[in-house]
Design a protein around this motif. Structure first.
Motif, PDB file in Angstrom:
ATOM      1  N   THR A   1       0.825  -1.214   0.000  1.00 28.86           N
ATOM      2  CA  THR A   1       0.000   0.000   0.000  1.00 28.86           C
ATOM      3  C   THR A   1       0.859   1.265   0.000  1.00 28.86           C
ATOM      4  O   THR A   1       0.451   2.293  -0.552  1.00 28.86           O
ATOM      5  CB  THR A   1      -0.953   0.016   1.209  1.00 28.86           C
ATOM      6  OG1 THR A   1      -0.187  -0.061   2.420  1.00 28.86           O
ATOM      7  CG2 THR A   1      -1.922  -1.156   1.159  1.00 28.86           C
ATOM      8  N   SER A   2       2.034   1.197   0.591  1.00 34.34           N
ATOM      9  CA  SER A   2       2.931   2.357   0.580  1.00 34.34           C
ATOM     10  C   SER A   2       3.492   2.587  -0.816  1.00 34.34           C
ATOM     11  O   SER A   2       3.667   3.733  -1.238  1.00 34.34           O
ATOM     12  CB  SER A   2       4.084   2.153   1.578  1.00 34.34           C
ATOM     13  OG  SER A   2       3.584   2.012   2.890  1.00 34.34           O
TER      14      SER A   2
ATOM     15  N   TYR B   1       1.928   1.869  -3.530  1.00 37.65           N
ATOM     16  CA  TYR B   1       0.774   2.455  -4.227  1.00 37.65           C
ATOM     17  C   TYR B   1       0.710   3.956  -3.959  1.00 37.65           C
ATOM     18  O   TYR B   1       0.558   4.769  -4.860  1.00 37.65           O
ATOM     19  CB  TYR B   1      -0.497   1.755  -3.735  1.00 37.65           C
ATOM     20  CG  TYR B   1      -1.783   2.266  -4.332  1.00 37.65           C
ATOM     21  CD1 TYR B   1      -2.442   3.378  -3.791  1.00 37.65           C
ATOM     22  CD2 TYR B   1      -2.363   1.628  -5.420  1.00 37.65           C
ATOM     23  CE1 TYR B   1      -3.628   3.844  -4.334  1.00 37.65           C
ATOM     24  CE2 TYR B   1      -3.563   2.079  -5.964  1.00 37.65           C
ATOM     25  CZ  TYR B   1      -4.182   3.187  -5.412  1.00 37.65           C
ATOM     26  OH  TYR B   1      -5.370   3.650  -5.955  1.00 37.65           O
ATOM     27  N   ARG B   2       0.849   4.322  -2.684  1.00 42.80           N
ATOM     28  CA  ARG B   2       0.793   5.733  -2.310  1.00 42.80           C
ATOM     29  C   ARG B   2       1.879   6.529  -3.022  1.00 42.80           C
ATOM     30  O   ARG B   2       1.621   7.622  -3.557  1.00 42.80           O
ATOM     31  CB  ARG B   2       0.978   5.886  -0.796  1.00 42.80           C
ATOM     32  CG  ARG B   2       1.013   7.348  -0.321  1.00 42.80           C
ATOM     33  CD  ARG B   2       1.538   7.447   1.098  1.00 42.80           C
ATOM     34  NE  ARG B   2       2.966   7.095   1.158  1.00 42.80           N
ATOM     35  CZ  ARG B   2       3.622   6.897   2.301  1.00 42.80           C
ATOM     36  NH1 ARG B   2       2.987   6.996   3.465  1.00 42.80           N
ATOM     37  NH2 ARG B   2       4.909   6.593   2.287  1.00 42.80           N
TER      38      ARG B   2
ATOM     39  N   LYS C   1     -13.917  -2.408   4.733  1.00 43.08           N
ATOM     40  CA  LYS C   1     -12.521  -2.036   4.971  1.00 43.08           C
ATOM     41  C   LYS C   1     -11.748  -2.023   3.665  1.00 43.08           C
ATOM     42  O   LYS C   1     -11.942  -2.881   2.804  1.00 43.08           O
ATOM     43  CB  LYS C   1     -11.860  -3.023   5.932  1.00 43.08           C
ATOM     44  CG  LYS C   1     -12.366  -2.912   7.361  1.00 43.08           C
ATOM     45  CD  LYS C   1     -11.499  -3.745   8.301  1.00 43.08           C
ATOM     46  CE  LYS C   1     -11.923  -3.500   9.730  1.00 43.08           C
ATOM     47  NZ  LYS C   1     -11.020  -4.150  10.698  1.00 43.08           N
ATOM     48  N   CYS C   2     -10.856  -1.077   3.538  1.00 49.32           N
ATOM     49  CA  CYS C   2     -10.052  -0.944   2.319  1.00 49.32           C
ATOM     50  C   CYS C   2      -8.580  -0.862   2.702  1.00 49.32           C
ATOM     51  O   CYS C   2      -8.154   0.115   3.327  1.00 49.32           O
ATOM     52  CB  CYS C   2     -10.459   0.316   1.562  1.00 49.32           C
ATOM     53  SG  CYS C   2      -9.375   0.702   0.185  1.00 49.32           S
ATOM     54  N   PRO C   3      -7.772  -1.844   2.316  1.00 54.43           N
ATOM     55  CA  PRO C   3      -6.362  -1.809   2.691  1.00 54.43           C
ATOM     56  C   PRO C   3      -5.602  -0.664   2.028  1.00 54.43           C
ATOM     57  O   PRO C   3      -4.657  -0.113   2.620  1.00 54.43           O
ATOM     58  CB  PRO C   3      -5.830  -3.175   2.227  1.00 54.43           C
ATOM     59  CG  PRO C   3      -6.808  -3.663   1.226  1.00 54.43           C
ATOM     60  CD  PRO C   3      -8.119  -3.067   1.582  1.00 54.43           C
TER      61      PRO C   3
ATOM     62  N   CYS D   1      -6.524   2.341   1.560  1.00 58.65           N
ATOM     63  CA  CYS D   1      -6.708   3.571   2.337  1.00 58.65           C
ATOM     64  C   CYS D   1      -6.348   3.385   3.813  1.00 58.65           C
ATOM     65  O   CYS D   1      -6.402   4.348   4.577  1.00 58.65           O
ATOM     66  CB  CYS D   1      -8.163   4.034   2.255  1.00 58.65           C
ATOM     67  SG  CYS D   1      -8.689   4.433   0.581  1.00 58.65           S
ATOM     68  N   GLY D   2      -5.997   2.159   4.178  1.00 63.07           N
ATOM     69  CA  GLY D   2      -5.750   1.883   5.590  1.00 63.07           C
ATOM     70  C   GLY D   2      -4.669   2.784   6.188  1.00 63.07           C
ATOM     71  O   GLY D   2      -3.552   2.817   5.689  1.00 63.07           O
ATOM     72  N   GLY D   3      -5.008   3.517   7.223  1.00 68.05           N
ATOM     73  CA  GLY D   3      -4.037   4.352   7.917  1.00 68.05           C
ATOM     74  C   GLY D   3      -3.684   5.629   7.193  1.00 68.05           C
ATOM     75  O   GLY D   3      -2.850   6.413   7.671  1.00 68.05           O
ATOM     76  N   TYR D   4      -4.330   5.870   6.040  1.00 64.25           N
ATOM     77  CA  TYR D   4      -3.963   7.058   5.262  1.00 64.25           C
ATOM     78  C   TYR D   4      -4.342   8.336   6.007  1.00 64.25           C
ATOM     79  O   TYR D   4      -5.419   8.447   6.574  1.00 64.25           O
ATOM     80  CB  TYR D   4      -4.660   7.045   3.891  1.00 64.25           C
ATOM     81  CG  TYR D   4      -4.044   8.041   2.938  1.00 64.25           C
ATOM     82  CD1 TYR D   4      -4.575   9.318   2.782  1.00 64.25           C
ATOM     83  CD2 TYR D   4      -2.894   7.704   2.219  1.00 64.25           C
ATOM     84  CE1 TYR D   4      -3.992  10.230   1.930  1.00 64.25           C
ATOM     85  CE2 TYR D   4      -2.304   8.618   1.361  1.00 64.25           C
ATOM     86  CZ  TYR D   4      -2.845   9.876   1.227  1.00 64.25           C
ATOM     87  OH  TYR D   4      -2.246  10.789   0.380  1.00 64.25           O
ATOM     88  N   GLY D   5      -3.432   9.266   6.015  1.00 58.99           N
ATOM     89  CA  GLY D   5      -3.663  10.540   6.688  1.00 58.99           C
ATOM     90  C   GLY D   5      -2.979  10.635   8.041  1.00 58.99           C
ATOM     91  O   GLY D   5      -2.998  11.690   8.685  1.00 58.99           O
TER      92      GLY D   5
ATOM     93  N   PHE E   1     -12.609   6.209   2.018  1.00 61.28           N
ATOM     94  CA  PHE E   1     -12.192   6.515   3.390  1.00 61.28           C
ATOM     95  C   PHE E   1     -11.349   7.787   3.426  1.00 61.28           C
ATOM     96  O   PHE E   1     -11.436   8.580   4.363  1.00 61.28           O
ATOM     97  CB  PHE E   1     -11.369   5.355   3.953  1.00 61.28           C
ATOM     98  CG  PHE E   1     -12.181   4.180   4.428  1.00 61.28           C
ATOM     99  CD1 PHE E   1     -12.311   3.048   3.653  1.00 61.28           C
ATOM    100  CD2 PHE E   1     -12.820   4.214   5.662  1.00 61.28           C
ATOM    101  CE1 PHE E   1     -13.067   1.964   4.079  1.00 61.28           C
ATOM    102  CE2 PHE E   1     -13.572   3.127   6.107  1.00 61.28           C
ATOM    103  CZ  PHE E   1     -13.698   2.003   5.312  1.00 61.28           C
TER     104      PHE E   1
ATOM    105  N   GLU F   1     -16.809   4.141   4.428  1.00 63.22           N
ATOM    106  CA  GLU F   1     -16.717   2.857   3.734  1.00 63.22           C
ATOM    107  C   GLU F   1     -16.094   3.097   2.362  1.00 63.22           C
ATOM    108  O   GLU F   1     -15.950   4.234   1.906  1.00 63.22           O
ATOM    109  CB  GLU F   1     -18.110   2.244   3.550  1.00 63.22           C
ATOM    110  CG  GLU F   1     -19.032   3.087   2.674  1.00 63.22           C
ATOM    111  CD  GLU F   1     -20.372   2.439   2.424  1.00 63.22           C
ATOM    112  OE1 GLU F   1     -20.616   1.338   2.944  1.00 63.22           O
ATOM    113  OE2 GLU F   1     -21.185   3.040   1.695  1.00 63.22           O
TER     114      GLU F   1
END
Lengths: 463, 173
Positions: free
Chosen positions: A24-25, A27-28, A117-119, A121-125, A177, A183
Motif C-alpha cells: 500500500t505504501s 501504491y501511495r 474495509k479498504c487496505p 486507504c488503511g491508515g492514510y492521513g 475513506f 466505507e
C-alpha cells in the motif's frame, strides 16, 4: 464455493507474497509521483486507474485458466468480487454487501458494493508523507483507490472478454475513506461494449492455452491406460516441474480441505473438457441443450447409485488413497481415508454440477423429467428454429427433425462418456482385463472429443 | 432475512475503523498486480519524457518514503549486519538472498526479486531501485552509514538475478 476455494488455495502458491504495508505504501508513492508530474489530482487519478487496468490485463493474461472458470454473466461475475479481490491482493475481502439497483430500459442493474474495509486507504492521513488530497479529485472519477478500481474493473472485463460476452463493466469508487467517508463504495454500470468508453483490450487467441496442463488432451489416453505408478510419477513430475515445489509442500496447501479437493476434481474435469473448443459452454448457449445436459447429469447421479456396487466405490476410495501415498502428508491421507466411499461420488458430482452451472446449465429451472422438459412432440415437430423456417420445404423440415434427434443422441453419448470417465480411470488402473476393454476406445477421451465435435457440428447445421 | 442480516453486519462494521497501518504491517499481499503496475508506471514516466536519471531519483525517493512509513510500524532486528539484511528481505519481500561481502561492500543476490519477475522490453531503469533505496533508508535508521546503494543487475533488464549493492562507510557491528 468451489471457485472461491480453488482460487484461494492456488493463489497462495502461484502468487508472490510481500508485506501488505509495503504494497500500500508503494501504491501511495506512485500516486504522489503522478500528482507531482500532472500537477492535477483528477488527472493523476485517471492515470493511476489506467495503470491498474494495464497491470491487471497483463496479470490476467497469465491466469486465463483460472479466469475461465468464472461464470458468463456480468452480474454473476461481480458476485465473485471477493474472489477477484483475492486474485488482486492475495488477501481476504472483509465484510461487504452488493446491492442491485434496477434501471429502466437496460439489460442489467447497476451494482453498488459497500465494503467495510479498504487496505489501500488503511491508515492514510496519519503521516506527513500522505500528501495526495483526495478532496481535489472530481466526483466523476475514482478517489484514492482508483488504481484498485482499475484492477478490479479490468479483471472482470477480461473475464467477459474470455467468455466472448458483449457487455462490459464500468466501475467507479463513489465513496472513499480518504475523503472522510465511512466505507469504500464501488458503483458498477454494466454497458454494452459499444458504449464502453475505454479501449477494449483483446486477447490474442494464441494466449488461450490449454487448461492447467501443457500436455495435449489427446495424450490423456496414454496416461489413463498406464498403471497407477505411472500416473503417480506423472503427477509428481508435473508438480515439481510446473510449481517448483515438492508434492508434500503442494498438498499441504489443501490440508484440512480434503472434501473440497474431491469437489475440485469433479469441477476441473468439466472445465478441462470445456477447454477443447469451449464445447460444453457453446452447447449450453442453446437453452434446450443446456436443459438436456442438466437432466443427463441428474440421471447420471441416479445411475451411479444404482449401478455401482459399494465394493467398487470402496475400490475408488482405495485408489485415491493409494495415489496419494508418498505424495501427501500422512494426516491428509488419514482424512481422505475417513471419507465414506459414497461421499466421494457425491462430492465429485457436486464439483461437476458447480462447473456445469458456471458454464450455463440452470439446474433450478429444470422440470421433473427430461421428456416433459423437452416437450418431445414440439421438439420433433416442424417447429421453426431459424429465421428462414417459414421458407423451409417439408423435406427440409424433416431433415431438421432428424438432426435434432441425432443431436439429442450425441449429447447423451457425450455426457455419458464424461460421467463414466472416472470409472474408466479407476478400473483400468486396477484391473488389467478391464483396461483392455476400455482401451478399445469405447470410453476414451478421443471418443468423448469426437462426440463433442459432432454436437457442435449438428448445432451449426441446425442454425 | 439475509438482506437484513447483511445490513446489520455492514452497520456494525461501519462503526469499526478501517485497517490501521499496524495491521497492514502484519499482513501480506500478493505482489503480482502491483509489480505490473510499477512497470506500467515506469512506462508512463518514459512516455512523458522523464529521463532515466529522473526516473531513478523518483524511484529512490519512493523507496526511502516507504521505508519511513514501515519503520513507524515495525522494527528489524538481528545480531549482525547480515542477519538484519536477511530479515529485511525476508520479512518485506519473502526473498531468500545470498550475501557476498567485499571489504565494506555488500552484494545481495536475489533470484526471485518481488519487483522484477519478467524481463521488460524498452526499460533502462530497474524497478527494484525502489528496494535498494528502501533498504538503504532502513540501514541508515539502524545506525549504519551507507555511502551508496544501487542495482547492478536486474531480472527486469534481462539479467538472471537481481544484484543489489550496498557500500557501507564503516561497520558498526
Amino acid at each position: 464455493m468451489v471457485i472461491r476455494f480453488l482460487v484461494g488455495r492456488t493463489g497462495k502458491f502461484f502468487g508472490r507474497t510481500t508485506n501488505l504495508l509495503f504494497f500500500t505504501s508503494l501504491y501511495r508513492e506512485m500516486y504522489k509521483e503522478l500528482v507531482d508530474i500532472t500537477n492535477n489530482e483528477t488527472e493523476a487519478s485517471q492515470v493511476l486507474k489506467n495503470i491498474g487496468i494495464h497491470g491487471a490485463f497483463e496479470s490476467g493474461k497469465r491466469q486465463i485458466a483460472v479466469l475461465r472458470m468464472f461464470p458468463n454473466d456480468p452480474v454473476k461475475i461481480m458476485e465473485y468480487l471477493d474472489v477477484i479481490w483475492y486474485v488482486i491482493f492475495g488477501a481476504k475481502l472483509d465484510e461487504y454487501e452488493m446491492i442491485k439497483v434496477p434501471l429502466e430500459g437496460t439489460d442489467y442493474p447497476d451494482l453498488v458494493f459497500h465494503i467495510s474495509k479498504c487496505p489501500i486507504c488503511g491508515g492514510y492521513g496519519t503521516s506527513s508523507l500522505d500528501s495526495v488530497d483526495c478532496n481535489k479529485i472530481q466526483s466523476s472519477e475514482s478517489y484514492y483507490a482508483t488504481g484498485l478500481v482499475g484492477m478490479l474493473e479490468e479483471t472482470a472485463n477480461l473475464i467477459l472478454e474470455i467468455k466472448k460476452n458483449d457487455f462490459r463493466i464500468q466501475m467507479q469508487e463513489t465513496k472513499c475513506f480518504c475523503r472522510g467517508d465511512d466505507e469504500l463504495e464501488l458503483t458498477c454500470h454494466i454497458v454494452h461494449k459499444s458504449e464502453f468508453n475505454k479501449d477494449i483490450k483483446h486477447l490474442d487467441e494464441a494466449l488461450q492455452r490449454p487448461f492447467l496442463l501443457d500436455t495435449d488432451i489427446k495424450s490423456t489416453d496414454d496416461i489413463l491406460s498406464k498403471p497407477l505408478e505411472a500416473i503417480k510419477e506423472k503427477l509428481i513430475s508435473l508438480i515439481q516441474d510446473k510449481l517448483q515445489m515438492s508434492t508434500f509442500e503442494f498438498m499441504e496447501y489443501f490440508q484440512g480441505y480434503e472434501e473440497d479437493v474431491v469437489k475440485i476434481v469433479g469441477f476441473l474435469l468439466i472445465h478441462v473438457f470445456n477447454e477443447n473448443g469451449r464445447v460444453i459452454e457453446k452447447a449450453c448457449e442453446t437453452e434446450s441443450i443446456a436443459k438436456l445436459i442438466g437432466h443427463v447429469y441428474n440421471s447420471s447421479i441416479e445411475m451411479t447409485k444404482l449401478t455401482i456396487p459399494f465394493d467398487v466405490l470402496n475400490d475408488y476410495k482405495r485408489l485415491v488413497v493409494e495415489l496419494l501415498t508418498d505424495i501427501a502428508p500422512l494426516e491428509m491421507i488419514d482424512r481422505f481415508n475417513g471419507i465414506e466411499p459414497s461421499d466421494y461420488i457425491q462430492l465429485f458430482y457436486e464439483g461437476m454440477k458447480k462447473a456445469l452451472t458456471d458454464l450455463g446449465v440452470n439446474f433450478e429451472g429444470l422440470k421433473s423429467n427430461i421428456w416433459e422438459e423437452m416437450d418431445m412432440k414440439k421438439v420433433l415437430s416442424n417447429a421453426p428454429n431459424s429465421k428462414n423456417a417459414s421458407e423451409l420445404t417439408e423435406e427440409q423440415k424433416q431433415e431438421q427433425s432428424d438432426l435434432k434427434i441425432e443431436l439429442i443422441q450425441e449429447v447423451f453419448f457425450l455426457l455419458t462418456g464424461l460421467f463414466v470417465l472416472p470409472s474408466r480411470i479407476f478400473i483400468s488402473s486396477l484391473h488389467g482385463a478391464a483396461r483392455a476393454m476400455f482401451s478399445s476406445g469405447e470410453a476414451s477421451t478421443s471418443t468423448i472429443r469426437d462426440h463433442a465435435l459432432k454436437v457442435l457440428e449438428l448445432i451449426e447445421k441446425l442454425k | 432475512m439475509q438482506r437484513s442480516l447483511s445490513s446489520i453486519i455492514i452497520k456494525v462494521t461501519q462503526i469499526m475503523p478501517n485497517y490501521t497501518r499496524g495491521e497492514l504491517a502484519n499482513n501480506t499481499a500478493t505482489m503480482n498486480q502491483m509489480r505490473n503496475n510499477l512497470y506500467h508506471f515506469l512506462r508512463y514516466l518514459m512516455s512523458k519524457g522523464v529521463t532515466n536519471q529522473q526516473i531513478l531519483v523518483r524511484l529512490q525517493r519512493m523507496g526511502s518514503n516507504i521505508a519511513k512509513t514501515i519503520l513507524e510500524e515495525r522494527e528489524f532486528t538481528g545480531a549482525t549486519f547480515e542477519d538484519k539484511i536477511v530479515s529485511i528481505y525476508s520479512e518485506m519481500f519473502n526473498s531468500k538472498i545470498s550475501i557476498t561481502e567485499n571489504s565494506s561492500q555488500f552484494v545481495i543476490e536475489d533470484k526471485k526479486c518481488s519487483l522484477c519477475k519478467y524481463k521488460r522490453e524498452n526499460l533502462s531503469v530497474a524497478p527494484c531501485e525502489v528496494i535498494t533505496s528502501f533498504v538503504e533508508e532502513i540501514l541508515i535508521r539502524l545506525g549504519y552509514t551507507v555511502n551508496k546503494s544501487h542495482v547492478s543487475k536486474s531480472i527486469a533488464l534481462g539479467d538472471i538475478s537481481c544484484i543489489h549493492t550496498y557500500d557501507l562507510k564503516e561497520r558498526d557491528n
